[in-house]
Design an enzyme around this catalytic site. Structure first.
Site, PDB file in Angstrom:
ATOM      1  N   GLU A  22     -14.064 -24.558  44.052  1.00  0.00           N
ATOM      2  CA  GLU A  22     -14.905 -24.963  42.517  1.00  0.00           C
ATOM      3  C   GLU A  22     -15.893 -24.459  41.832  1.00  0.00           C
ATOM      4  O   GLU A  22     -17.000 -23.697  42.634  1.00  0.00           O
ATOM      5  CB  GLU A  22     -14.739 -26.232  42.135  1.00  0.00           C
ATOM      6  CG  GLU A  22     -15.884 -26.842  42.995  1.00  0.00           C
ATOM      7  CD  GLU A  22     -16.797 -28.124  42.261  1.00  0.00           C
ATOM      8  OE1 GLU A  22     -17.613 -27.237  41.377  1.00  0.00           O
ATOM      9  OE2 GLU A  22     -17.524 -28.685  43.144  1.00  0.00           O
ATOM     10  N   LYS A 154     -20.238 -37.432  45.918  1.00  0.00           N
ATOM     11  CA  LYS A 154     -21.525 -37.661  46.025  1.00  0.00           C
ATOM     12  C   LYS A 154     -22.466 -39.396  46.173  1.00  0.00           C
ATOM     13  O   LYS A 154     -22.183 -40.067  45.031  1.00  0.00           O
ATOM     14  CB  LYS A 154     -22.682 -36.987  44.355  1.00  0.00           C
ATOM     15  CG  LYS A 154     -21.655 -35.521  44.512  1.00  0.00           C
ATOM     16  CD  LYS A 154     -22.519 -34.748  43.669  1.00  0.00           C
ATOM     17  CE  LYS A 154     -21.486 -34.773  42.294  1.00  0.00           C
ATOM     18  NZ  LYS A 154     -20.436 -34.297  42.033  1.00  0.00           N
TER      19      LYS A 154
END
Ligand code: PSU
Ligand code: MN
Length: 302
Positions: A22, A154
Site C-alpha cells: 500500500e 494498529k
C-alpha cells in the site's frame, strides 16, 4: 483507469508470485525521509524473497499497480497528495488527482488485478471512544479475496472491538506461528487469534479453502520482530496521551490515524517508529513466502 507496470502485468499473466504494497503508509503513515527508504526496502525484500512487488497508488488519476523509482519518490516527497480510501478512488480518477491508497483502497485495486497477497504494517479498525469511526479497511477486507499480512490492527485502535468486527465480517484472524493476537508495536495484545498456522504453506492452504467456500479476505497476523517490539504496557501510556490530545484538538476522520501514529512516535522518542519500520519489513518477507506458496499451488492445479 488501471495502469500496471510491465513487470507486474507479466508476473500476473505468468502466474508468478506478486505482493501488493500500500502507499498511505508512505504518504501519511511515516515521516520523511524514512517513508521513501522504507518503500524502497519493502520492494527489495519482496524481490529477495522471490516475488514481484506491486506498490499501489493513484497517480494523476491512474490506478497504478507497480511504480517506477521516480513515481515512488514523487509520492514520498509531495506533502499535498491525498489519503485515498475506497470511497475516494472514483473522485481521484475523475479529478486526475494523486494519492496514497489505504489498505481498503489497495485491497480493491489489488483484487481487480487478481493479486492475492498484500503486506502492510497494521490494518485500520475501530477507533477508541468512537463507535462510528471504523476504518473502511474492515469491510473491504471482508469483501476481497486476499491474504493481508499485518502485525494485527494498529495499537492506537480499540483492539477488542476490532476483533469483534472481524468475527462479524467472517474474516479469519490467523496467527503466524502464534496464538496471541499481536498489537502492532507489541508481540501480544492479550487477545487471541481465531486460528494459528505454522508456515506459509499453512496460510496458503487455509486461504484457498476459505476462497473455495466463498470467503473474502484472510488476515494473517504476524508478531512484530522481538528486537524492536515494545511491551504493551509501555505503549499504552503514549497512546492514551496522544488520543486525549487528538480529542482536545478536534482531530477527526482521515486525520486521526496519521496524527496518532506521529504523536506516539514523538512520545516514544522514536521507538515506535523503529518498531513500525521493522514490522513492515517482516510482513513483506512473509507475504512473499505466502505468494510463492499460492503460486506453486496454482501451477500444480493447472
Ligand atoms: N500501517 C502502518 N502505517 C499506516 C497504515 C498502515 O504501519 O499508516 C495506514 C494504512 O494505509 C491503513 C490506514 O489503511 O493507515 C488506516 O487509516 P484509517 O484509520 O483512517 O482508516
Ligand atoms: Mn476513520
Amino acid at each position: 483507469m488501471f495502469k500496471l507496470s510491465l513487470e507486474v502485468s507479466r508476473a500476473i499473466l505468468n502466474g508468478q508470485p506478486v505482493v501488493a504494497l500500500e502507499s498511505t503508509v508512505i504518504t501519511h503513515g511515516l515521516p520523511r525521509p524514512q517513508n521513501l527508504e522504507l518503500a524502497q526496502s519493502l520492494e527489495a525484500i519482496v524481490r529477495q524473497a522471490g516475488a514481484i512487488p506491486a506498490t499501489i497508488a493513484v497517480i494523476d488519476g491512474e490506478l497504478c499497480v507497480g511504480l517506477d523509482a521516480a513515481q515512488l519518490e514523487t509520492l514520498a516527497s509531495n506533502p499535498h497528495v491525498r489519503k485515498l480510501s475506497s470511497r475516494d478512488l472514483a473522485a481521484a480518477v475523475a479529478q486526475k488527482a494523486s494519492g496514497g491508497t489505504t489498505v481498503a483502497a489497495t485491497l480493491r485495486i489489488a483484487a481487480s488485478t487478481r493479486i492475492r497477497v498484500f503486506a502492510t504494517g497494521g490494518i485500520g479498525g475501530v477507533h477508541r471512544g468512537s463507535q462510528w469511526d471504523v476504518s473502511a479497511d474492515l469491510p473491504e477486507l471482508a469483501r476481497q479475496p486476499l491474504v493481508l499480512v499485518c502485525a494485527g490492527a494498529k495499537a492506537i485502535l480499540d483492539l477488542p472491538a476490532t476483533l469483534e468486527q472481524f468475527e462479524t465480517l467472517g474474516v479469519p484472524v490467523v496467527g503466524y506461528g502464534t496464538d496471541a493476537y499481536p498489537a502492532f508495536y507489541s508481540v501480544d495484545s492479550g487477545l487471541a487469534t481465531s486460528n494459528r498456522v505454522e508456515d506459509a504453506a499453512g496460510v496458503a492452504a487455509l486461504a484457498r479453502t476459505h476462497w473455495q467456500l466463498g470467503g473474502g479476505g484472510v488476515l494473517l497476523a504476524a508478531p512484530p520482530p522481538a528486537e524492536t517490539a515494545i511491551p504493551r504496557d509501555e505503549v499504552e501510556g503514549w497512546i492514551v496521551q496522544a488520543q486525549a490530545e487528538a480529542d482536545a484538538q478536534g482531530i477527526r476522520g482521515q486525520a486521526v490515524s496519521p496524527f496518532l501514529l506521529a504523536r506516539v512516535a514523538e512520545l516514544s522518542g522514536g521507538r515506535s517508529l523503529q518498531a513500525n519500520l521493522a514490522l513492515l519489513k517482516n510482513n513483506a518477507k512473509i507475504a512473499a513466502e505466502v505468494a510463492k506458496e499460492l503460486a506453486e499451488a496454482n501451477m500444480s492445479h493447472a
